[in-house]
Design a protein around this motif. Structure first.
Motif, short mmCIF file in Angstrom:
data_model
loop_
_atom_site.label_atom_id
_atom_site.label_comp_id
_atom_site.label_asym_id
_atom_site.label_seq_id
_atom_site.Cartn_x
_atom_site.Cartn_y
_atom_site.Cartn_z
N VAL A 57 0.77 -1.27 0.04
CA VAL A 57 -0.03 0.06 -0.01
C VAL A 57 0.93 1.30 0.04
CG1 VAL A 57 -2.19 -1.16 0.84
CG2 VAL A 57 -0.30 0.00 2.40
N GLY A 58 2.15 1.10 -0.02
CA GLY A 58 2.97 2.55 -0.11
C GLY A 58 4.10 2.43 0.64
N GLY A 59 4.28 1.70 1.66
CA GLY A 59 5.35 1.67 2.60
C GLY A 59 5.38 2.76 3.54
N THR A 60 4.57 3.42 3.71
CA THR A 60 4.52 4.65 4.69
C THR A 60 3.31 4.70 5.47
OG1 THR A 60 3.80 6.54 3.35
CG2 THR A 60 6.35 5.86 3.42
N ILE A 61 3.09 5.66 6.21
CA ILE A 61 1.69 5.99 6.95
C ILE A 61 0.66 6.91 6.03
CG2 ILE A 61 2.44 8.03 8.35
CD1 ILE A 61 0.48 5.22 9.87
N ASP A 62 1.14 7.03 4.77
CA ASP A 62 0.55 8.16 3.90
C ASP A 62 -0.68 7.68 3.78
OD1 ASP A 62 2.38 10.08 4.09
OD2 ASP A 62 3.11 9.28 2.03
N PRO A 63 -1.01 6.17 3.44
CA PRO A 63 -2.58 5.76 3.04
C PRO A 63 -3.43 6.01 4.37
CG PRO A 63 -1.05 4.30 2.45
CD PRO A 63 -0.33 5.16 3.28
N ILE A 64 -2.93 5.99 5.49
CA ILE A 64 -3.76 6.10 6.77
C ILE A 64 -4.19 7.73 6.85
CG2 ILE A 64 -3.69 5.64 9.26
CD1 ILE A 64 -4.02 3.36 7.76
N ARG A 65 -3.05 8.36 6.66
CA ARG A 65 -3.54 9.98 6.66
C ARG A 65 -4.28 10.09 5.67
NH1 ARG A 65 2.59 11.45 7.22
NH2 ARG A 65 3.01 11.46 9.21
N LEU A 66 -4.27 9.79 4.38
CA LEU A 66 -5.26 10.01 3.36
C LEU A 66 -6.67 9.87 3.89
CD1 LEU A 66 -5.44 11.19 0.51
CD2 LEU A 66 -5.33 8.83 -0.32
#
Length: 110
Positions: A57-66
């Motif tokens: 899903v992208g390797g960072t916390i960015d999807p959760i932030r989105l």
């Protein structure tokens, strides 16, 4: 819609491949250090599953932030898309783990 389905399929297979590849290579490494490969592979498959999901899903916390930022301002569609991507990655990682368990336990109905 095609881009959405493409991303879902990619996330599924990336997570599946991370579990499968990491576990198989871990099994090779266990042979090199004289450990039982099936025992080690089962352990690796369980441990790597969450990392496969993160990688897909992208390797960072960015999807959760989105998800959070879109829900806070009332945009549900982008948040739902991210959740579906995570679900597809989770299914891929789980299927990879199940395949490894099936291979290591002989695939028979024990």
């Amino acid at each position: 819609m095609a881009a959405f389905l493409t991303k879902c399929i990619l996330d599924f297979f990336i997570a599946f491949g991370v579990v499968l590849g990491g576990t198989l290579l871990g099994g090779v490494a266990s042979v090199l250090v004289m450990e039982p490969p099936t025992t080690r592979m089962l352990l690796i498959a369980e441990q790597i599953k969450i990392w496969a999901l993160v990688a897909a899903v992208g390797g960072t916390i960015d999807p959760i932030r989105l998800i959070e930022s879109n829900l806070m301002i009332g945009y549900i569609s982008p948040a739902v898309k991210q959740i579906v991507y995570i679900i597809f990655a989770f299914i891929g990682a789980t299927m990879g783990t199940s395949l490894i368990q099936w291979i290591c336990k002989g695939g028979g109905g024990e």
